[in-house]
Design a protein around this motif. Sequence first.
Motif, mmCIF file in Angstrom:
data_model
loop_
_atom_site.group_PDB
_atom_site.id
_atom_site.type_symbol
_atom_site.label_atom_id
_atom_site.label_comp_id
_atom_site.label_asym_id
_atom_site.label_seq_id
_atom_site.Cartn_x
_atom_site.Cartn_y
_atom_site.Cartn_z
ATOM 1 N N LEU A 66 0.873 -1.166 0.000
ATOM 2 C CA LEU A 66 0.000 0.000 0.000
ATOM 3 C C LEU A 66 0.914 1.221 0.000
ATOM 4 O O LEU A 66 2.050 1.151 0.482
ATOM 5 N N ARG A 67 0.447 2.347 -0.529
ATOM 6 C CA ARG A 67 1.284 3.553 -0.502
ATOM 7 C C ARG A 67 1.459 3.951 0.952
ATOM 8 O O ARG A 67 0.488 4.073 1.698
ATOM 9 N N HIS A 68 2.735 4.122 1.358
ATOM 10 C CA HIS A 68 3.048 4.299 2.780
ATOM 11 C C HIS A 68 4.299 5.138 2.977
ATOM 12 O O HIS A 68 5.091 5.329 2.059
ATOM 13 N N ALA A 69 4.472 5.608 4.223
ATOM 14 C CA ALA A 69 5.679 6.332 4.626
ATOM 15 C C ALA A 69 6.033 5.914 6.043
ATOM 16 O O ALA A 69 5.163 5.802 6.908
ATOM 17 N N HIS A 70 7.337 5.683 6.277
ATOM 18 C CA HIS A 70 7.840 5.277 7.596
ATOM 19 C C HIS A 70 8.296 6.495 8.400
ATOM 20 O O HIS A 70 8.861 7.432 7.843
ATOM 21 N N SER A 71 8.109 6.425 9.704
ATOM 22 C CA SER A 71 8.555 7.516 10.575
ATOM 23 C C SER A 71 10.039 7.407 10.909
ATOM 24 O O SER A 71 10.722 8.427 11.047
ATOM 25 N N ARG A 72 10.574 6.171 11.052
ATOM 26 C CA ARG A 72 11.947 5.997 11.530
ATOM 27 C C ARG A 72 12.818 5.106 10.660
ATOM 28 O O ARG A 72 14.019 5.022 10.886
ATOM 29 N N GLN A 73 12.236 4.401 9.704
ATOM 30 C CA GLN A 73 13.007 3.453 8.903
ATOM 31 C C GLN A 73 13.181 3.953 7.476
ATOM 32 O O GLN A 73 12.210 4.349 6.832
#
Length: 162
Positions: A66-73
């Motif tokens: 799914l289209r996504h964004a990581h906060s720390r990775q």
Amino acid sequence: MSQSEKEKSVAVIASEAPVRAKPSNYPEPFASRMAGREKRRLGELFGLRNFGVNLTRMIPGANSSLRHAHSRQDEFIYILEGHPTLMTDEGETVLAPGMCAGFAAGSGNAHQLINRSSADVVYLEIGDRTPDDAIVYPDDDLQAALDDNGNWRFEHKDGTPY
């Protein structure tokens, strides 16, 4: 080659590594949207703990995630075969073999690959395993966070669990 010999290998043919048993970590109705994607967890074969490496194949019509964004990775992809469409906040970019893209942790730039072509797409995905990561999915009623055991906990955007 026996299982014990494979476990002692210092090198493998990546395309012959076992396919990940569970096709997706997403809860339904999202997991079924990952049909046509297969991952070979190369980093796991060597006991890598600080970052993961997957050899991923997508058949025509399949999505990487799914289209996504990581906060720390951080994440990085390198295209080996085919022409996937990279979807980001900036729009669509058709990729080709030899092209790569990176997604810095905390940038908020959501991303995914879609195979809109008539041929398979094969790519390497590399990501770190920084604890306390959270993922946002701007197009879906989904968010995720790593629990204390390193497992993803999926929730609706209002915080109710799946």
